[in-house]
Design an enzyme around this catalytic site. Sequence first.
Site, PDB file in Angstrom:
ATOM      1  N   LYS A  52       0.845  -1.202   0.000  1.00  0.00           N
ATOM      2  CA  LYS A  52       0.000   0.000   0.000  1.00  0.00           C
ATOM      3  C   LYS A  52       0.875   1.243   0.000  1.00  0.00           C
ATOM      4  O   LYS A  52       0.579   2.224  -0.693  1.00  0.00           O
ATOM      5  CB  LYS A  52      -0.930  -0.012   1.219  1.00  0.00           C
ATOM      6  CG  LYS A  52      -2.076  -0.993   1.071  1.00  0.00           C
ATOM      7  CD  LYS A  52      -2.821  -1.249   2.373  1.00  0.00           C
ATOM      8  CE  LYS A  52      -3.785  -2.415   2.180  1.00  0.00           C
ATOM      9  NZ  LYS A  52      -4.327  -2.943   3.426  1.00  0.00           N
ATOM     10  N   GLN A  96      -5.006  -2.085   9.693  1.00  0.00           N
ATOM     11  CA  GLN A  96      -4.727  -3.339   8.975  1.00  0.00           C
ATOM     12  C   GLN A  96      -5.272  -4.532   9.767  1.00  0.00           C
ATOM     13  O   GLN A  96      -5.012  -4.673  10.958  1.00  0.00           O
ATOM     14  CB  GLN A  96      -3.210  -3.482   8.757  1.00  0.00           C
ATOM     15  CG  GLN A  96      -2.809  -4.700   7.971  1.00  0.00           C
ATOM     16  CD  GLN A  96      -3.316  -4.673   6.522  1.00  0.00           C
ATOM     17  OE1 GLN A  96      -3.247  -3.647   5.845  1.00  0.00           O
ATOM     18  NE2 GLN A  96      -3.827  -5.797   6.050  1.00  0.00           N
ATOM     19  N   ASP A 119     -11.188   2.234   3.875  1.00  0.00           N
ATOM     20  CA  ASP A 119     -11.672   0.909   3.471  1.00  0.00           C
ATOM     21  C   ASP A 119     -13.163   0.898   3.138  1.00  0.00           C
ATOM     22  O   ASP A 119     -13.671  -0.089   2.606  1.00  0.00           O
ATOM     23  CB  ASP A 119     -11.433  -0.092   4.614  1.00  0.00           C
ATOM     24  CG  ASP A 119     -10.074  -0.769   4.515  1.00  0.00           C
ATOM     25  OD1 ASP A 119      -9.516  -0.833   3.395  1.00  0.00           O
ATOM     26  OD2 ASP A 119      -9.576  -1.239   5.559  1.00  0.00           O
TER      27      ASP A 119
END
Length: 287
Positions: A52, A96, A119
């Site tokens: 990422k 995460q 997200d």
Amino acid sequence: MLILDGKAVAQKMKSIIAVRALEFAKQVGRKPGLGVIIVGEDPASHVYVKNKEMACQAVHFHSIRLQLPSSTTKEELLQAIQKMNQNELVDAFLVQMPLPPHLSSEIILDAIDPLKDADGLHPINMGYLWVNRQRVAPCTPWGVIKILDHYQIPIKGQSCVVVGRSQIVGRPMAHLLTMADGTVTLCHSRTPNLREKTRQADIIVVAAGQRHLLGSDDFKKGATIIDVGIHGSGQGKGVTGDVRFSELEGHVAAATPVPGGVGPMTIACLLENTLILAQHNKNIIIN
Ligand code: NAD
């Protein structure tokens, strides 16, 4: 069989995002910022976070990493989330997953500012999605919609089967396909006669988390197969999906490979969500 090349589609998305990020920087005086909180030492999670960060660099974003030990308490993690919520340089961020078992992902998700929810998994953003007022969508199912759209595979009027009903993939996937006018059957581990369902579908999205669960016998001739599953190190070599890809040639019309299918699309959609929120929060429009 048409190979649905997620890597190439993601690259195209990223080129557009990169141009927009430069324009954002011109107007705001800094790059768009994506934050990541990572708790513990799970090696796969560290690979995902590194990927990422590299993706951020490639599209002119800056990335901010908050690394916490696996002994982090709920209160400490909530404090770290507040820091990200308040950090002016962070337009959107994520925690995460998976978290160490003593930390509940639900409480953590609820603490993220919905306007910084990279997200698209905060209950408020999910709610917007459900009432068809999408702000940001969960990255993986949104990436699947984008890949179908890129290859002009129609969803409207098609029979779709989603295998897996998780909150991050299966359920929002079924919703997005429904909103695109597909007729959707959502299957899961308690679905009897799964093959009966998958064999009548035009589009099958497989997100069961079971290595090589389905093969050509499970699909009708000419179907489109989207394999969300990832099994392996997450670094490319030896990584496989939920579908036995090698059986598909000559039977189905189109399929995503693993790696190189849905995975790269997920990251591209994460970057897109970040830019959408950055623009929204700074009240600017970039076309
Ligand atoms: P999950 O474990 O939360 O959910 C799996 C779902 O599949 C459940 O609803 C379960 O009922 C169903 N299922 C399990 N076995 C089944 C079977 N035999 N028949 C029918 N249904 C079955 O998993 P998840 O988080 O949704 O992830 C699914 C897979 O996708 C995993 O391999 C994960 O690593 C991968 N994934 C990939 C990406 C990506 O970017 N490509 C993103 C997220 C998840």
